[in-house]
Design a protein around this motif. Structure first.
Motif, PDB file in Angstrom:
ATOM      1  N   PHE A   1       0.863  -1.180   0.000  1.00 15.65           N
ATOM      2  CA  PHE A   1       0.000   0.000   0.000  1.00 15.65           C
ATOM      3  C   PHE A   1       0.901   1.232   0.000  1.00 15.65           C
ATOM      4  CE2 PHE A   1      -2.138   3.175   2.834  1.00 15.65           C
ATOM      5  CZ  PHE A   1      -3.156   3.506   1.968  1.00 15.65           C
ATOM      6  N   ASN A   2       0.633   2.108  -0.945  1.00 16.89           N
ATOM      7  CA  ASN A   2       1.497   3.282  -1.054  1.00 16.89           C
ATOM      8  C   ASN A   2       0.976   4.401  -0.179  1.00 16.89           C
ATOM      9  OD1 ASN A   2       3.092   2.036  -3.013  1.00 16.89           O
ATOM     10  ND2 ASN A   2       1.526   2.494  -4.543  1.00 16.89           N
ATOM     11  N   ALA A   3       1.585   4.592   0.951  1.00 22.73           N
ATOM     12  CA  ALA A   3       1.115   5.635   1.859  1.00 22.73           C
ATOM     13  C   ALA A   3       1.977   6.880   1.715  1.00 22.73           C
ATOM     14  CB  ALA A   3       1.179   5.142   3.286  1.00 22.73           C
ATOM     15  N   ALA A   4       1.312   8.007   1.575  1.00 24.50           N
ATOM     16  CA  ALA A   4       2.056   9.270   1.568  1.00 24.50           C
ATOM     17  C   ALA A   4       1.950   9.829   2.974  1.00 24.50           C
ATOM     18  CB  ALA A   4       1.444  10.226   0.564  1.00 24.50           C
ATOM     19  N   MET A   5       2.927   9.501   3.779  1.00 21.38           N
ATOM     20  CA  MET A   5       2.846   9.909   5.182  1.00 21.38           C
ATOM     21  C   MET A   5       3.213  11.374   5.353  1.00 21.38           C
ATOM     22  SD  MET A   5       4.628   7.038   7.424  1.00 21.38           S
ATOM     23  CE  MET A   5       4.533   5.319   7.092  1.00 21.38           C
TER      24      MET A   5
ATOM     25  N   VAL B   1       5.359  13.119   7.431  1.00 19.06           N
ATOM     26  CA  VAL B   1       6.441  12.716   8.333  1.00 19.06           C
ATOM     27  C   VAL B   1       6.728  13.820   9.350  1.00 19.06           C
ATOM     28  CG1 VAL B   1       8.832  11.959   8.475  1.00 19.06           C
ATOM     29  CG2 VAL B   1       7.424  11.256   6.567  1.00 19.06           C
TER      30      VAL B   1
ATOM     31  N   ASP C   1       2.696  11.201  -4.946  1.00 15.90           N
ATOM     32  CA  ASP C   1       2.607  10.234  -3.848  1.00 15.90           C
ATOM     33  C   ASP C   1       1.214  10.220  -3.227  1.00 15.90           C
ATOM     34  OD1 ASP C   1       5.177   9.599  -4.281  1.00 15.90           O
ATOM     35  OD2 ASP C   1       5.996  10.559  -2.485  1.00 15.90           O
TER      36      ASP C   1
ATOM     37  N   ALA D   1      -1.192   8.623  -5.476  1.00 13.65           N
ATOM     38  CA  ALA D   1      -0.929   7.176  -5.480  1.00 13.65           C
ATOM     39  C   ALA D   1      -1.530   6.517  -4.247  1.00 13.65           C
ATOM     40  CB  ALA D   1       0.573   6.928  -5.538  1.00 13.65           C
ATOM     41  N   GLN D   2      -1.431   7.209  -3.105  1.00 15.59           N
ATOM     42  CA  GLN D   2      -2.010   6.627  -1.876  1.00 15.59           C
ATOM     43  C   GLN D   2      -3.522   6.459  -2.012  1.00 15.59           C
ATOM     44  OE1 GLN D   2      -1.011   7.955   2.062  1.00 15.59           O
ATOM     45  NE2 GLN D   2      -3.097   7.694   2.778  1.00 15.59           N
TER      46      GLN D   2
ATOM     47  N   PRO E   1       0.190   2.952  -8.884  1.00 21.06           N
ATOM     48  CA  PRO E   1       1.584   3.101  -9.308  1.00 21.06           C
ATOM     49  C   PRO E   1       2.493   3.164  -8.083  1.00 21.06           C
ATOM     50  CG  PRO E   1       0.177   4.865 -10.164  1.00 21.06           C
ATOM     51  CD  PRO E   1      -0.639   4.092  -9.204  1.00 21.06           C
ATOM     52  N   GLN E   2       3.694   2.675  -8.213  1.00 25.78           N
ATOM     53  CA  GLN E   2       4.629   2.723  -7.092  1.00 25.78           C
ATOM     54  C   GLN E   2       5.063   4.162  -6.849  1.00 25.78           C
ATOM     55  OE1 GLN E   2       5.773   0.232  -4.981  1.00 25.78           O
ATOM     56  NE2 GLN E   2       3.995  -0.739  -5.921  1.00 25.78           N
ATOM     57  N   LEU E   3       5.206   4.518  -5.608  1.00 26.02           N
ATOM     58  CA  LEU E   3       5.642   5.879  -5.328  1.00 26.02           C
ATOM     59  C   LEU E   3       7.062   5.871  -4.789  1.00 26.02           C
ATOM     60  CD1 LEU E   3       5.600   6.338  -2.019  1.00 26.02           C
ATOM     61  CD2 LEU E   3       3.166   6.370  -2.434  1.00 26.02           C
TER      62      LEU E   3
ATOM     63  N   VAL F   1       8.570   8.520   0.785  1.00 23.91           N
ATOM     64  CA  VAL F   1       8.824   9.837   1.385  1.00 23.91           C
ATOM     65  C   VAL F   1       9.352   9.677   2.799  1.00 23.91           C
ATOM     66  CG1 VAL F   1       7.104  11.069   0.049  1.00 23.91           C
ATOM     67  CG2 VAL F   1       6.428   9.973   2.166  1.00 23.91           C
TER      68      VAL F   1
END
Lengths: 479, 363
Positions: free
Chosen positions: A124-128, A130, B343, B346-347, B357-359, B362
């Motif tokens: 799962f691509n999470a954009a955290m 940070v 990103d 993508a999430q 798609p792969q990110l 970060v």
């Protein structure tokens, strides 16, 4: 000023240094016990009241349905034995909307494989967002079978680092820190969000943690039908009752609660972020985080409350062998030493309040230095006996008051347990009362020695990584 | 100065304290035994009470059956059970009206009104709470003054329960409830929401007027979501059009706008996508996701690179809501030059399907 002592021992036993040493020990004992009795009285007054309000509070259950959603953070390091059942119990917590974030902190066993299989995890691509730098994250996964379950797989950085990774990924305003080796009641979150709804100033909430060893399940909750055979477990049941009900239930109404357990703590994310996240430099993080939140909120001059739920909402197994207990107590006291060292400025701070002038000094003098006083007193007694200057009458008086007060504290903890939950059968209560007598001979002294070792290890900076002891899994037994 | 201390007296005092402590410990244990006995008797009493009263309260009929006497010890249990049955009954349909009539009659014939009045006046906190709730549900007029007094309680739960009861007894006090709401910051917001939602018929007529006339009335905007669209939307438009509206009010108004999601509201929400306050941008993106169309996607895409995580997240969700075609979503993703924007999209794509798609990490 000239002081004349009538009836004092003669010779060396009546000399000024010996009498001063005895007086200091006695004064320390009186001060510590005065604070303990104060918190017991507060708990005895506040606890039945809060239980009554909750019992009649039909609004309570309704309220929890309107709670802000909660992110449940579960750091896991080599927890292959219990991780699946632990996560399953957390996913099924009822009433409050929540997501579960398991943070695999670089486990070297099959923890990650078990999670992948049991929960049908997919990348799962999470954009955290940070907020705190952590050890590198290898991947994040989402469960196909439980949409609210996420797993972060990261390199090992310790529990604080894992929790910080969870804070970064958490979407919700309340954070619940959980342990993989703890059993949670299904209404755990429902109970713990209520202080946040009833008092908007609440920034953290701890809860009563029960002991699982030897318990049976009644109405979905562990219940001690018989006294555990293991004497160490009996002593620890009593210790937990004293710690949670005599102390924490008493400190919370005074807003002086200095520890929200890592196994069961609900926090406002804003407060954690504001205070700088979980500590990665201490061996545990819960006590340090709680004290830091006190410190942070006071520095910011913000009104706040750290609450405590008296009903047990989770249960854990405690050490059953001397080796396990030794490792646990050394670790605990080392962490306490770290916290005292980091936050020493709180002690008797001129501009402070109850935390700086009563709660934190009690932590330092009554908890941290307790082994020094206890063992010092014992050594003093032995030394006096060897020198033949022991005043048997005065020492007997001292021992009897120690004994009497310890018994009273145990009885008040049992009474508070009776009021809050009634988690033991009557014969178990009676057995625990007897345990309070026998634990005075050996158990308490052993714990004091291990605590002192913890202080020494802190002072000598001996490194500790990860958990230093193993205890039986809560999911091992046929509950 | 000379001070004489008799050592033997100190020793005697210490022994005395020790003996008193042991005695106190034994007394506490005796108390546990007594409490356990009481608890057992109480459980038995409660079981008997439930066997007696549950069939009467939970199976309402058209005729009131002969009622047993409510024993003094059972009063609180009766009120708790009655409250929960009455609250569950609601008051909308005619069937429910007859249930409410039945429950009211049972409570009145069982002599609960004077008992509840007495409890609300002199009971402990929990008793007052359940009693005032019952009096409110009964619409008992003789309790209006008492409820008004209890509204001033320092205990938020009791104060709000009394205020709710007063509104139920006398709907004309709805405005007073709102005035008190503005003063009492300790009232649990979720409970206020629940009350206004439950009593929407009473509150709707006074809410808009209160928003525009009361000092700080704009803080009530969030409750417009419980009104009908034709009452709420003109007020929302008026707030969003006014240049004097503060950020918190705009944020609440956009949230309500998003909940009603009128077709014509999209342009209005889009005006706030570039607002300086990030919380307003979040609500604008949210609202747009619910009522916009594909023509707003490009405006939302600009928010994907916002400095605030929640703005990026909500904008990405809104874009996904407005874009049915996953190919189009991928195209928007690939078109982003900003890594954070890619990103985030993508999430959200990953949340909705598992083939995102792969990110670039970060972390």
């Amino acid at each position: 000023m000239h002081i004349t002592l009538l009836g004092a021992p003669t010779g060396l036993g009546g000399s000024v240094p010996i009498l001063v040493a005895e007086a200091l020990l006695f004064l320390y004992f009186l001060a510590v016990n005065f604070v303990d009795l104060l918190t017991i009285v507060v708990a005895l007054v506040a606890l039945p009241r809060s239980i009554r309000i909750d019992a009649g509070d039909e609004l309570g259950r309704t309220l929890s349905a309107f709670s802000p959603p909660v992110s449940v953070l579960v750091p896991a390091f080599n927890e292959e034995a219990e991780i699946v059942q632990a996560v399953r119990s957390l996913v099924y917590l009822k009433s409050v909307e929540h997501e579960v974030l398991v943070i695999n902190d670089g486990s070297t066993d099959a923890t990650m494989d078990r999670l992948m299989t049991a929960f049908d995890l997919v990348p799962f691509n999470a954009a955290m967002y940070v907020k705190f730098p952590t050890k590198p994250i290898r991947a994040m996964y989402k469960s196909r079978s439980f949409p609210s379950l996420f797993v972060i797989d990261k390199e090992n950085g310790g529990k604080g680092d894992a929790l910080n990774a969870g804070v970064n990924a958490a979407r919700y305003p309340l954070l619940f820190s959980a342990d993989a080796d703890t059993l949670y009641a299904d209404d755990c979150l429902e109970k713990m969000v209520q202080p946040f709804l009833k008092d908007l100033k609440t920034v953290a909430c701890g809860a009563n943690i029960g002991i699982l060893n030897g318990a049976q399940i009644r109405d979905g909750r562990p219940f001690h039908n018989a006294l555990p055979r293991n004497f160490l477990v009996r002593c620890q049941i009593l210790e937990y009752l004293r710690s949670f009900l005599n102390c924490r239930a008493g400190w919370a109404p005074l807003n002086g609660l200095l520890i929200v357990s890592g196994a069961c703590g609900l926090w406002k994310k804003d407060a954690i972020v504001g205070a700088g996240g979980f500590s990665v430099n201490t061996i545990w993080e819960d006590l340090e985080m709680t004290v830091r939140i006190h410190s942070y909120m006071r520095t910011q001059r913000r009104r706040y409350r750290i609450a405590f739920v008296v009903q047990p909402v989770c249960w854990t197994n405690v050490p059953e062998t001397i080796a396990q207990l030794r490792g646990q107590r050394i670790g605990w006291h080392r962490h306490l030493s770290e916290v005292v060292s980091i936050h020493r400025n709180l002690l008797f701070n001129k501009r402070g309040g109850l935390v700086e002038w009563l709660a934190f000094p009690n932590l330092v003098l009554g908890e941290w230095l307790a082994p020094v006083w206890q063992l010092g007193g014992l050594l003093f007694l032995i030394l006096c006996a060897i020198l033949g200057i022991l005043s048997v009458n005065s020492q007997l008086a001292l021992v009897s008051i120690v004994f009497g007060l310890m018994l009273m504290k145990a009885a008040s903890a049992l009474l508070l347990d009776e009021i809050s939950f009634r988690s033991h059968r009557l014969r178990v209560v009676w057995g625990l009362f007897w345990t309070a007598i026998f634990e005075q001979f050996g158990f308490r002294q052993l714990v004091a020695v291990w605590s002192l070792i913890g202080v020494v290890r802190f002072l000598t900076r001996r490194p500790i990584r990860g958990r230093t002891y193993d205890i039986p899994s809560v999911f091992d037994k046929p509950y | 100065m000379d001070l004489t201390v008799d050592f033997s007296v100190i020793i005697r005092i210490v022994y005395g304290i020790a003996a008193a402590s042991v005695l106190a410990a034994l007394l506490l244990v005796v108390q546990i035994v007594v409490m356990r006995r009481w608890a057992r008797l109480d459980e038995e009493r409660r079981r008997n009470f439930h066997q007696l009263w549950e069939p009467i309260l939970r199976k309402p009929g058209r005729v009131i059956p002969p009622l047993p006497r409510v024993r003094k010890k059972d009063v609180e249990d009766f009120i708790i059970m009655w409250n929960s049955v009455d609250e569950a009954a609601g008051d909308d349909s005619s069937d429910q009206m007859s249930v409410r009539w039945y429950l009211d009659e049972v409570a009145r014939r069982a002599g609960m009104v004077p008992i509840a009045l007495r409890l609300a006046r002199k009971g402990n906190t929990a008793s007052r709470l359940i009693a005032v709730t019952m009096l409110g549900l009964l619409r008992e007029e003789s309790a209006s003054q008492l409820s008004e007094n209890l509204m001033a309680s320092t205990l938020p739960v009791l104060s709000i329960a009394a205020a709710h009861a007063l509104v139920q007894i006398d709907p004309s006090t709805a405005r007073d409830f709102l005035i008190l709401r503005l003063k009492r910051n300790d009232w649990p917001p979720a409970k206020v929401d629940a009350i206004i939602a439950q009593e929407r018929v009473i509150f709707a007529p006074v809410l808009v007027e209160a928003i525009f006339t009361l000092p700080e009335g704009k803080r009530l905007v969030r409750y417009l979501e419980f009104c009908d669209a034709d009452e709420a939307l003109p007020a929302i438009n008026r707030i969003l059009d006014a240049s004097s509206s503060d950020d918190a009010t705009i944020r609440s108004a956009l949230k309500v706008l998003g909940q009603f999601a009128p077709r014509e509201g999209a342009d209005r929400a889009a005006q706030f996508l570039k607002h300086a306050n990030w919380e307003i941008r979040v609500q604008a993106a949210n609202a747009l996701g619910r009522m916009g169309d594909a023509s707003q996607v490009s405006a939302l895409a600009e928010l994907l690179g916002d400095s605030e995580w929640w703005v990026r997240y909500r904008a990405a969700q809104a874009i996904a809501d407005l874009t049915d075609d996953s190919g189009a979503l991928e195209y928007i993703h690939d078109a982003q030059s900003d890594r954070y924007a890619r990103d985030m999209l993508a999430q959200v794509m990953a949340e909705r399907s598992y083939n995102a798609p792969q990110l670039v990490a970060v972390f």
